[in-house]
Design a protein around this motif. Structure first.
Motif, short mmCIF file in Angstrom:
data_model
loop_
_atom_site.label_atom_id
_atom_site.label_comp_id
_atom_site.label_asym_id
_atom_site.label_seq_id
_atom_site.Cartn_x
_atom_site.Cartn_y
_atom_site.Cartn_z
N CYS A 176 -7.89 1.88 -2.77
CA CYS A 176 -7.66 1.31 -1.44
C CYS A 176 -7.34 2.39 -0.41
CB CYS A 176 -6.52 0.29 -1.48
SG CYS A 176 -6.90 -1.21 -2.42
N LEU A 177 -6.50 3.34 -0.80
CA LEU A 177 -6.12 4.41 0.13
C LEU A 177 -7.29 5.36 0.37
CD1 LEU A 177 -2.49 5.21 -1.06
CD2 LEU A 177 -3.24 3.75 0.82
N HIS A 230 -0.40 12.93 -0.01
CA HIS A 230 0.17 11.88 -0.86
C HIS A 230 -0.65 11.69 -2.14
CE1 HIS A 230 1.07 7.37 -1.57
NE2 HIS A 230 2.00 8.10 -2.13
N LEU A 249 -5.56 -0.51 4.25
CA LEU A 249 -4.18 -0.03 4.22
C LEU A 249 -3.23 -1.10 3.68
CD1 LEU A 249 -3.99 1.93 7.60
CD2 LEU A 249 -3.88 2.89 5.30
N ASP A 264 -8.89 6.15 3.98
CA ASP A 264 -9.12 7.50 4.49
C ASP A 264 -10.57 7.70 4.93
OD1 ASP A 264 -6.51 8.25 4.11
OD2 ASP A 264 -6.84 9.17 2.15
N GLY A 304 5.03 4.52 -2.32
CA GLY A 304 4.72 4.67 -0.90
C GLY A 304 5.88 4.86 0.05
N TRP A 358 5.74 6.38 3.71
CA TRP A 358 5.38 5.61 4.90
C TRP A 358 6.59 5.26 5.74
CZ3 TRP A 358 0.78 4.27 7.12
CH2 TRP A 358 -0.37 4.61 6.41
N GLY A 404 -3.58 -1.33 -0.01
CA GLY A 404 -2.85 -0.25 -0.67
C GLY A 404 -1.36 -0.54 -0.77
N SER A 457 -4.99 3.77 -5.40
CA SER A 457 -5.68 4.98 -4.96
C SER A 457 -7.03 4.65 -4.35
CB SER A 457 -5.86 5.96 -6.12
OG SER A 457 -4.60 6.33 -6.67
N ASN A 482 1.68 12.25 4.06
CA ASN A 482 0.64 11.28 3.72
C ASN A 482 -0.73 11.92 3.53
OD1 ASN A 482 1.64 8.31 3.79
ND2 ASN A 482 2.72 9.34 5.44
#
Length: 225
Positions: free
Chosen positions: A19-20, A203, A53, A24, A175, A178, A56, A17, A200
């Motif tokens: 990393c994502l 997500h 990304l 973002d 994931g 994706w 993640g 989370s 996404n």
């Protein structure tokens, strides 16, 4: 609540989370300020987004591996599992980004329209291929889990509705949304764009609801707070 935080599953999910979230934040920064960025800053932001990304994705693979060990192989998880995952999850994205930047002399990252890949060939080799490998591995884990749970459902050990719910939760966690991103790399479709953007964009919310909000220990903690 400390016992919940100490669970390996939640540590992996927190790292994924994070990393994502960073990805973002970088994406929104680029979206707002990319016209004002000098070339060097735009290239750096593109590399940072690429790294976040891929990181993640690596933690999603770690989650899938943990699920496979728990539900399919049914081995007790090694206490050093997190440490063993950290090295490849940190080094793999850095090596891919470094190789992409060095191999193209930084030309792989666009500085005119958006701080992302300048050409499709760079995006496919440095982003789509790792993404496909992640989806294939995590898809294999989902199939193995589905086979295991289906056997339990046939023996009335677990209900079919619960099997479906578990698979949906796992698909979000590792994931599989994706998959639409991979399709968009090869097929330009408005339906796929909406599906990818919608799934996404929510997500993180779906992962929170299915993996945090429904945990009895956390719900009891919130009730006491």
């Amino acid at each position: 609540l400390k016992e919940v935080r100490d669970r390996l599953h939640f540590k992996l999910m927190a790292l994924m989370s994070l990393c994502l979230f960073v990805a973002d934040a970088i994406f929104l920064t680029i979206l707002v300020f990319h016209d004002a960025f000098p070339t060097s800053v735009c290239q750096f932001m593109g590399m940072a987004l690429h790294t976040a990304l891929l990181s993640g994705f690596c933690w999603m693979v770690a989650q899938a591996t943990l699920v496979y060990k728990h539900l399919v192989v049914i081995f007790e998880t090694d206490h050093a599992f997190l440490r063993k995952c950290t090295v490849p999850c940190v080094l793999t994205p850095l090596l891919i980004v470094a190789a992409t930047a060095a191999g193209s002399q930084l030309d792989a990252y666009d500085t005119k329209r958006f701080c992302w890949f300048s050409e499709t060939k760079y995006m496919i080799s440095s982003f789509i291929v790792p993404l496909i490998l992640m989806l294939l591995y995590n898809g294999f884990v989902l199939l193995a889990v589905m086979r295991k749970l289906t056997k339990k459902s046939n023996s009335n050990t677990i209900s079919l509705a619960k099997v479906i719910r578990i698979l949906m939760v796992l698909a979000l966690l590792v994931g599989m949304t994706w998959f639409f991103g991979v399709l968009l790399a090869f097929v330009d479709s408005l339906v796929l764009r909406y599906a990818f953007a919608t799934l996404n964009s929510i997500h993180g919310l779906l992962v929170f609801v299915t993996n945090i909000g429904t945990v009895p220990d956390i719900r009891r903690y919130w009730a006491r707070a």
